[in-house]
Design an enzyme around this catalytic site. Structure first.
Site, PDB file in Angstrom:
ATOM      1  N   TYR A  86      20.951  22.128  15.023  1.00 33.95           N
ATOM      2  CA  TYR A  86      20.850  23.084  13.922  1.00 33.95           C
ATOM      3  C   TYR A  86      21.836  22.709  12.831  1.00 33.95           C
ATOM      4  CZ  TYR A  86      25.152  25.347  15.523  1.00 33.95           C
ATOM      5  OH  TYR A  86      26.456  25.595  15.882  1.00 33.95           O
ATOM      6  N   CYS A  87      21.586  23.255  11.637  1.00 37.90           N
ATOM      7  CA  CYS A  87      22.485  23.117  10.496  1.00 37.90           C
ATOM      8  C   CYS A  87      22.450  24.442   9.744  1.00 37.90           C
ATOM      9  CB  CYS A  87      22.082  21.930   9.619  1.00 37.90           C
ATOM     10  SG  CYS A  87      20.464  22.100   8.843  1.00 37.90           S
ATOM     11  N   LYS A  88      22.709  24.439   8.465  1.00 36.39           N
ATOM     12  CA  LYS A  88      22.707  25.687   7.710  1.00 36.39           C
ATOM     13  C   LYS A  88      21.292  26.151   7.367  1.00 36.39           C
ATOM     14  CE  LYS A  88      24.559  27.950   3.613  1.00 36.39           C
ATOM     15  NZ  LYS A  88      25.404  27.817   2.428  1.00 36.39           N
ATOM     16  N   GLY A  90      18.247  23.963   7.930  1.00 36.20           N
ATOM     17  CA  GLY A  90      17.202  23.264   8.664  1.00 36.20           C
ATOM     18  C   GLY A  90      16.864  21.895   8.120  1.00 36.20           C
ATOM     19  N   LEU A 115      21.072  28.149  10.476  1.00 38.89           N
ATOM     20  CA  LEU A 115      21.887  29.352  10.667  1.00 38.89           C
ATOM     21  C   LEU A 115      21.586  30.430   9.630  1.00 38.89           C
ATOM     22  CD1 LEU A 115      25.438  28.164  11.763  1.00 38.89           C
ATOM     23  CD2 LEU A 115      23.618  29.166  13.142  1.00 38.89           C
TER      24      LEU A 115
END
Length: 130
Positions: A86-88, A90, A115
């Protein structure tokens, strides 16, 4: 002509019953990611910068920053175990998930929307080491 049409319909039906392409990562919702996080075997990877990671990350996540060395960094992971990234938003995790698949990881999950779409506040950890 009828035989050819019938054959085409049968082929279409059979191909639609096959399982999804195993060579692509699986997009998961925050609810599905929460279930994945409960698995003992999951390797949870946050691909954001160290600063972003310290501002808040998912419980149990390790920070493998997406940069030019990402392909080398993933060599420490177990290819036989599922991995979730995951990242901020996608975008970065989508690229990383594809790199993981190309590197031979069997089960790769990507948090849809990152996120920014995460719904379980109790699962976030804030790093006090600043």
């Amino acid at each position: 002509m009828k035989t050819l049409t019938l054959l085409a319909v049968i082929c279409l039906f059979v191909s639609s019953c096959q399982s999804p392409n195993e060579s692509t990562p699986t997009l998961v919702s925050s609810e599905e990611m929460k279930k994945l996080m409960d698995m003992d075997s999951i390797q949870l990877i946050d691909v954001r910068s160290l600063e972003e990671f310290r501002e808040g990350h998912l419980k149990g996540a390790q920070n493998l920053i997406y940069d030019n060395d990402f392909a080398q960094k993933i060599s420490q992971l177990d290819k036989s175990k599922p991995v979730a990234v995951y990242c901020k938003t996608g975008r970065r995790s989508e690229e990383c998930a594809n790199i993981l698949k190309k590197a031979g990881f069997k089960k790769v999950y990507d948090l849809k929307g990152g996120l920014s779409q995460w719904k379980f506040e109790e699962e976030l950890v804030i790093d006090s080491l600043r």
